[in-house]
Design a protein around this motif. Structure first.
Motif, mmCIF file in Angstrom:
data_model
loop_
_atom_site.group_PDB
_atom_site.id
_atom_site.type_symbol
_atom_site.label_atom_id
_atom_site.label_comp_id
_atom_site.label_asym_id
_atom_site.label_seq_id
_atom_site.Cartn_x
_atom_site.Cartn_y
_atom_site.Cartn_z
ATOM 1 N N GLY A 276 15.452 -3.374 11.446
ATOM 2 C CA GLY A 276 14.264 -4.178 10.842
ATOM 3 C C GLY A 276 12.842 -3.856 11.485
ATOM 4 O O GLY A 276 12.137 -4.627 11.536
ATOM 5 N N GLY A 277 12.800 -2.573 11.831
ATOM 6 C CA GLY A 277 11.345 -2.171 12.633
ATOM 7 C C GLY A 277 10.547 -1.096 11.766
ATOM 8 O O GLY A 277 9.648 -0.717 12.438
ATOM 9 N N CYS A 278 10.925 -0.860 10.475
ATOM 10 C CA CYS A 278 10.327 0.010 9.813
ATOM 11 C C CYS A 278 9.186 -0.907 8.870
ATOM 12 O O CYS A 278 9.350 -1.664 8.282
ATOM 13 C CB CYS A 278 11.236 0.826 8.732
ATOM 14 N N PHE A 279 8.009 -0.600 9.016
ATOM 15 C CA PHE A 279 6.716 -1.327 8.535
ATOM 16 C C PHE A 279 6.767 -1.115 7.124
ATOM 17 O O PHE A 279 6.646 -1.965 6.247
ATOM 18 C CB PHE A 279 5.289 -0.765 9.082
ATOM 19 N N LEU A 280 7.194 -0.029 6.494
ATOM 20 C CA LEU A 280 6.816 0.214 5.133
ATOM 21 C C LEU A 280 8.066 -0.397 4.435
ATOM 22 O O LEU A 280 7.816 -1.023 3.472
ATOM 23 C CB LEU A 280 7.041 1.871 4.806
ATOM 24 N N TYR A 281 9.142 -0.535 5.091
ATOM 25 C CA TYR A 281 10.412 -1.025 4.291
ATOM 26 C C TYR A 281 10.262 -2.238 4.451
ATOM 27 O O TYR A 281 10.479 -3.204 3.507
ATOM 28 C CB TYR A 281 11.635 -0.655 5.201
ATOM 29 N N GLY B 129 -12.819 9.471 10.905
ATOM 30 C CA GLY B 129 -12.637 10.739 9.891
ATOM 31 C C GLY B 129 -12.136 11.921 10.713
ATOM 32 O O GLY B 129 -10.813 12.318 10.274
ATOM 33 N N GLU B 130 -12.345 12.262 11.853
ATOM 34 C CA GLU B 130 -11.715 13.399 12.773
ATOM 35 C C GLU B 130 -10.236 12.868 13.156
ATOM 36 O O GLU B 130 -9.476 13.775 13.518
ATOM 37 C CB GLU B 130 -12.435 13.679 13.827
ATOM 38 N N GLU B 131 -9.869 11.650 13.123
ATOM 39 C CA GLU B 131 -8.568 11.215 13.398
ATOM 40 C C GLU B 131 -7.382 11.220 12.274
ATOM 41 O O GLU B 131 -6.316 10.764 12.612
ATOM 42 C CB GLU B 131 -8.540 9.650 14.047
ATOM 43 N N MET B 132 -8.274 11.390 11.247
ATOM 44 C CA MET B 132 -6.972 11.418 10.182
ATOM 45 C C MET B 132 -5.720 12.292 10.121
ATOM 46 O O MET B 132 -4.707 12.094 9.685
ATOM 47 C CB MET B 132 -7.821 11.459 8.880
ATOM 48 N N ALA B 133 -6.210 13.332 10.743
ATOM 49 C CA ALA B 133 -5.238 14.659 10.701
ATOM 50 C C ALA B 133 -4.028 14.003 11.695
ATOM 51 O O ALA B 133 -2.953 14.208 11.519
ATOM 52 C CB ALA B 133 -5.717 15.922 11.424
ATOM 53 N N LEU B 134 -4.532 13.275 12.716
ATOM 54 C CA LEU B 134 -3.256 12.686 13.772
ATOM 55 C C LEU B 134 -2.644 11.681 13.074
ATOM 56 O O LEU B 134 -1.555 11.540 13.428
ATOM 57 C CB LEU B 134 -4.445 12.092 15.017
ATOM 58 N N TRP B 135 -3.440 10.654 12.440
ATOM 59 C CA TRP B 135 -2.615 9.399 11.699
ATOM 60 C C TRP B 135 -1.808 10.088 10.726
ATOM 61 O O TRP B 135 -0.593 9.635 10.731
ATOM 62 C CB TRP B 135 -3.865 8.736 10.734
ATOM 63 N N GLY C 244 1.850 -2.801 10.551
ATOM 64 C CA GLY C 244 1.873 -1.334 10.679
ATOM 65 C C GLY C 244 0.832 -0.987 9.830
ATOM 66 O O GLY C 244 0.741 0.432 9.523
ATOM 67 N N ASP C 245 -0.175 -1.563 9.301
ATOM 68 C CA ASP C 245 -1.004 -1.042 8.228
ATOM 69 C C ASP C 245 -2.404 -0.711 8.918
ATOM 70 O O ASP C 245 -2.850 -1.291 9.736
ATOM 71 C CB ASP C 245 -1.381 -2.122 7.270
ATOM 72 N N ARG C 246 -2.572 0.635 8.636
ATOM 73 C CA ARG C 246 -3.789 1.333 9.379
ATOM 74 C C ARG C 246 -4.995 0.704 8.995
ATOM 75 O O ARG C 246 -6.011 0.855 9.856
ATOM 76 C CB ARG C 246 -3.885 2.884 8.776
ATOM 77 N N ALA C 247 -5.234 -0.169 7.888
ATOM 78 C CA ALA C 247 -6.545 -0.861 7.625
ATOM 79 C C ALA C 247 -6.535 -1.884 8.922
ATOM 80 O O ALA C 247 -7.755 -2.334 8.890
ATOM 81 C CB ALA C 247 -6.170 -1.767 6.451
ATOM 82 N N GLU C 248 -5.835 -2.315 9.519
ATOM 83 C CA GLU C 248 -6.059 -3.003 10.738
ATOM 84 C C GLU C 248 -6.730 -2.403 11.759
ATOM 85 O O GLU C 248 -7.378 -3.161 12.801
ATOM 86 C CB GLU C 248 -4.672 -3.593 11.583
ATOM 87 N N LYS D 157 0.799 -1.273 -0.156
ATOM 88 C CA LYS D 157 0.155 -0.210 -0.106
ATOM 89 C C LYS D 157 0.709 1.274 0.048
ATOM 90 O O LYS D 157 2.115 1.067 0.437
ATOM 91 C CB LYS D 157 -0.939 -0.160 1.203
ATOM 92 N N GLY D 158 0.578 2.459 -0.163
ATOM 93 C CA GLY D 158 0.922 3.775 -0.266
ATOM 94 C C GLY D 158 1.638 3.952 1.088
ATOM 95 O O GLY D 158 1.248 3.254 2.238
ATOM 96 N N ARG D 159 2.552 4.970 1.382
ATOM 97 C CA ARG D 159 2.992 5.425 2.462
ATOM 98 C C ARG D 159 2.365 5.769 3.516
ATOM 99 O O ARG D 159 2.503 5.439 4.881
ATOM 100 C CB ARG D 159 4.029 6.551 2.218
ATOM 101 N N GLY D 160 1.105 6.405 3.130
ATOM 102 C CA GLY D 160 0.318 6.916 4.241
ATOM 103 C C GLY D 160 -0.539 5.803 4.859
ATOM 104 O O GLY D 160 -1.326 6.065 5.784
ATOM 105 N N ASN D 161 -0.600 4.762 4.500
ATOM 106 C CA ASN D 161 -1.090 3.535 5.105
ATOM 107 C C ASN D 161 -0.291 2.736 6.301
ATOM 108 O O ASN D 161 -0.865 1.886 7.057
ATOM 109 C CB ASN D 161 -1.286 2.596 4.080
ATOM 110 N N TYR D 162 1.115 3.308 6.355
ATOM 111 C CA TYR D 162 1.648 2.433 7.282
ATOM 112 C C TYR D 162 2.147 3.386 8.384
ATOM 113 O O TYR D 162 2.537 4.763 8.310
ATOM 114 C CB TYR D 162 3.254 2.001 6.607
ATOM 115 N N LEU D 163 2.177 2.877 9.462
ATOM 116 C CA LEU D 163 2.617 3.577 10.817
ATOM 117 C C LEU D 163 4.373 3.867 10.942
ATOM 118 O O LEU D 163 4.804 2.880 10.388
ATOM 119 C CB LEU D 163 2.316 2.818 12.182
#
Length: 936
Positions: free
Chosen positions: A426-431, A399-405, A390-394, A349-355
């Motif tokens: 080895g702790g980067c979810f995106l990587y 909606g009001e929390e998207m600015a925080l995410w 680290g996928d935000r889909a989990e 997924k795109g960068r914005g989906n990972y913590l």
């Protein structure tokens, strides 16, 4: 656990509705308990001074006669208050119940423990948090829902199970929850403090060390997969072998019970295989029931395996992504057995989906959080300690929390890359996700990532030459969003808040956190002072800039009020054309923007000076030096981006873009490319060796010319397949030909009466599709009472809940009528008699003054015939596809727009449907015709 030695009372109320001021209590249930032991129960029905709505009778099973014989609320309140005493009160969304009691004069000072909120913290991966969903996750059954005493019993069990979950958390997590909530009035803080005290007492001898920097690191790492190395000589697929697998006696039939031979599926599979073999571009429409995913997955699996190349599969919806990853691909691997040995597949997924753990830890260490931010941090805290992706889909991000995410996700401008400690360890979810994808044969993505990877040049996807795009009819819309932008007042305010913000009398933000970075550093006093003065200087520009933001959006709002048509919806839009920019008042907008732009430039200049002051100080022992520098760089980059976007909309529009202002709850400036086809062809299609685009709705009037023009797909083999369903025997289209045309006097009233008569005859089992919320709300208001009186449950999108909740209720209650718009025209899957009638209130033409539609219409010599009609036909086909979802389904499509018969373009709509029975007649014959068809 001493906590469980305390006495609690779980409480639940049933009411006539959701408003404490106008609705009434009809049932009270309470359970007094200590641990697992029930000490006492309280239950009574309550006589309301109004009739029970049918919806409430359906949900609760309480009849009007039941409450008529019950005592009034005044007769039972004192007993309830006595029962509650001063014990902590437990309940699901308990504030709702207490608000009804407060309205009746009962003010309680008891500690309050909300199981809903507790579940959002301790079960962060749940998609729904109603009592039954939480209970189901915890293994607690709800035998009788929406009754006060049984729900109070379930709430008690849920509370106990959630407390057990809390005790299972590592002491470091509990301690951090306590730290984050110490300065708040959060009701659950007391509970976690007591849990911490007990856990610390129990573990004193163990020497507990709190170290949240380790959160997530121990669970992310996965051994890197070996990258694919393409074979020197391309191996073509054996079409005869693959065809045999889908045959009546083939491997799929043996592996899947109920698998049916479908000629359309075989033909599509063969076309995909040939496209892979011959490096072709292919566009294929396959109707509902074809089995598209198997038709392209089967050849893709063998081609990727035999040639050691990655194949990217892109979908539009999360549902299809999850179906491919969780069902279709695993099922095929299992069926193929040894034939698919070694196949690797991954979802990306795109960068914005990972913590981003680095950014999350930075936010967590900030000070003076408002309670809504605290709640967000608590949920992500528990989740971050356990997630593998680290996928935000989990987790459910409201909606009001998207600015925080957005402050904690792996955005590109704030990424340290290989220099980040989390990636090094080895702790980067995106990587981790990217690394897994680099060794995969099949990579499942969504259109947003596919296109943003091109638009932003972020290179998240590994190099690939073979691409399959499912749900391809959404590609233009997604490309429009990816190459456009939207800037709202909240975006600028949020940006300024990252620098400095006053919260409950104290300032916070990067400019006021610098001191913490410099404690213990080797900076000279003079450098320290100079940096402090620079930071103060930037802070002094923030408040004037904040005033500039308000002035600019106020000027734009006044201009919009004066020049935008009232569209009768929640949103007002004004396309910013050359003519609009010459109107009176525009000069005020330009002047306000000039002032705001100068203020933003002052901030950029101050931040740049601060950055260059700190850049040579990497050896000065500054705490989190790298994080500080990347945050500064990100803030400078964001300001430049915001200025560029607003400047384009206001002062320097680009010829190939469409600009407009949108006023919903707040004002936004928006842009979109005039035509995405040339972009897609140049940046995506021409770069791929093999391209397959597929969907159930790509053709209009039997050809692909419209969609090819929209997507810039010049050269492609074409395949148009029908459905395997027998529509002649399963579907009828009935056109009410005596209803006035949309927009004419009497149309809305005629639609409402037709809906009432139809649903009375069918006893619900129907869904109506509208093209606007205004029409939906008007119809809902007119039909609700008459149909409720007939025992039919009416459900309205945006009125009675979220789409997922509405669909679940609709499937559950056999006498229901669902009214939907926008998202309900596609992606809705209701199999069986629950959906037997589908009503289209009007043909789904785009709103003529929609800025993007209007601008793109101007590109055509005959925009109505060349653009508006084909676009509406595709949506009409998508709506039609909601009705028949299996070979055993049977139903009726009702069209309440006579233009499909009276206007020349009606033939285009009907001609795009599969061959089925089509009838026209007066609306008074509609109920009889529909019931007759369903019963025949």
């Amino acid at each position: 656990m001493k906590l469980m030695g305390e006495t609690y009372v779980s409480l639940d109320l049933e009411t006539t509705g959701l408003d404490p001021r106008s609705d009434e209590i009809i049932e009270i249930g309470a359970v007094k308990f200590q641990g697992d032991d029930i000490l006492e129960t309280f239950h009574t029905l309550v006589k309301p001074y109004r009739s029970l709505p049918y919806r409430i009778q359906v949900l609760t099973g309480i009849a009007q006669s039941d409450v008529d014989a019950a005592p009034p609320l005044s007769a039972v309140l004192s007993d309830l208050v006595s029962f509650l005493g001063d014990h902590p009160i437990v309940g699901q969304s308990i504030a709702y119940d207490l608000s009804f009691l407060l309205e009746k004069g009962v003010s309680l000072l008891n500690p309050i423990y909300d199981t809903f909120e507790l579940a959002t913290i301790l079960l962060p991966t749940l998609s729904e948090y109603n009592l039954s969903a939480v209970g189901e996750r915890l293994g607690i059954s709800s035998p009788l829902r929406h009754r006060a005493l049984p729900d109070a019993m379930v709430a008690k069990e849920v509370f106990l199970a959630l407390v057990d979950k809390a005790y299972e958390l590592d002491i470091s997590i509990i301690a951090e929850i306590v730290r984050l909530t110490r300065a708040t009035d959060w009701p659950l803080a007391r509970l976690f403090r007591r849990i911490e005290e007990e856990k610390v007492r129990d573990a004193l001898s163990k020497g507990i060390e709190l170290n949240l920097e380790e959160v997530g690191l121990k669970v992310v790492g996965e051994e890197p997969k070996e990258r694919l190395t393409p074979v020197p000589s391309r191996k073509p697929l054996d079409l005869e072998r693959l065809t045999g697998m889908l045959g009546a006696e083939g491997l799929m039939t043996r592996a899947f019970p109920g698998f049916e031979y479908r000629p359309e599926q075989v033909e599509m599979m063969q076309a995909v295989a040939e496209a892979l073999n011959n490096s072709q571009h292919l566009i294929v429409e396959a109707g509902t029931g074809t089995g598209k995913s198997i038709a392209y997955l089967l050849p893709a699996i063998f081609f990727a395996l035999e040639n050691s190349v990655p194949i990217v599969i892109s979908t539009n919806t999360i549902n299809l992504q999850e179906q491919l990853m969780g069902k279709d691909i695993p099922d095929l691997i299992k069926a193929l057995g040894g034939h698919s040995e070694g196949l690797r597949y991954a979802q990306l997924k795109g960068r914005g989906n990972y913590l981003c753990l680095r950014r999350w830890n930075l936010l967590r260490r900030s000070q003076a959080f408002p309670l809504d931010e605290v709640r967000f941090l608590l949920r992500t805290l528990v989740w971050a300690a356990k997630t593998l992706t680290g996928d935000r889909a989990e987790i459910t991000i409201r909606g009001e929390e998207m600015a925080l995410w957005n402050r904690v996700c792996a955005q590109g401008e704030s990424c340290l890359g290989a220099q980040c400690i989390y990636q090094k360890r080895g702790g980067c979810f995106l990587y981790g996700a990217r690394r897994k994808a680099e060794g995969a044969h099949l990579i499942v993505v969504n259109h947003a990532l596919l296109l943003s990877d091109i638009a932003t040049g972020s290179k998240i996807l590994p190099d690939f030459g073979h691409l399959i795009i499912d749900e391809a009819h959404h590609l233009e819309e997604e490309a429009t969003g990816q190459w456009g932008f939207e800037v709202a007042e909240r975006d600028l305010s949020g940006y300024l808040n990252r620098l400095s913000e006053r919260v409950e009398g104290d300032f916070r933000g990067l400019l006021f956190e610098l001191g913490a970075h410099f404690r213990g550093s080797t900076l000279s006093p003079s450098s320290d002072k100079e940096i402090e003065e620079l930071a103060q200087g930037v802070h002094n520009t923030v408040e004037p800039c904040r005033d500039g933001v308000l002035a600019f959006f106020d000027a734009f709002w006044r201009f919009l009020e004066a020049h935008a048509e009232d569209q009768g919806e929640y949103e007002r839009r004004l396309r910013l054309t050359r003519a609009v920019r010459t109107q009176p008042g525009w000069s005020h907008v330009e002047l306000a923007w000039e002032n705001l732009s100068l203020a933003l430039q002052d901030i950029e200049a101050g931040l740049s000076r601060l950055y260059f002051m700190l850049e040579p100080l990497s050896d000065a022992n500054i705490l989190d030096y790298e994080n500080l520098m990347i945050e500064l760089s990100s803030l400078i980059h964001r300001s430049v981006e915001l200025r560029h976007q607003i400047n384009a909309a206001v002062a320097s529009p680009e010829e190939d873009n469409i600009y407009w202002a949108s006023l919903r709850k707040s004002l936004s400036l928006c842009a979109a490319p005039l035509h995405v086809g040339s972009i897609l062809e140049e940046c995506l299609f021409s770069q791929k060796e093999c391209l397959v685009l597929t969907s159930a709705t790509l053709s209009t009037e039997g050809n692909f010319e419209y969609i090819k023009e929209r997507l810039g797909l010049s050269e492609a083999r074409q395949l148009l397949l029908g459905s395997s369903f027998d529509y002649m025997n399963s579907a009828m289209v009935y056109i009410a030909d005596d209803i006035p045309e949309p927009g004419q006097p009497g149309y809305q009233q005629a639609v409402e009466q037709a809906l009432i008569d139809l649903c009375r005859a069918t006893r619900g089992r129907a869904m109506a599709l509208f093209t606007s919320y205004a029409a939906l709300r008007a119809s809902y208001g007119a039909i609700y009472a008459p149909l409720q009186g007939e025992g039919i449950l009416v459900l309205g999108q945006g009125i009675d809940g979220a789409p997922r909740q509405l669909l679940q209720t609709f499937k559950t209650y056999p006498r229901a009528f669902l009214l939907g718009t926008s998202s309900f025209w596609e992606g809705i899957d209701v199999v069986g008699e629950a959906l037997s009638v589908l009503v289209m209130a009007r043909l789904p033409f785009s709103v003529p003054n929609d800025p993007v539609f209007a601008a793109r219409s101007e590109l055509f010599e005959d925009p109505f015939n060349e653009y508006a009609i084909p676009q509406a036909v595709l949506r009409f086909k998508q709506g039609f596809g909601r009705l028949i979802r299996s070979k055993s389904d049977r139903g009726v499509i009702v069209v309440l727009d006579r233009r499909i018969r009276t206007r020349f373009y009606g033939a285009a709509f009907l001609g795009s449907l599969p061959l089925c029975v089509v009838k026209s007649g007066p609306s008074r014959h509609l109920p009889g015709e529909v019931v007759g068809w369903l019963n025949s």
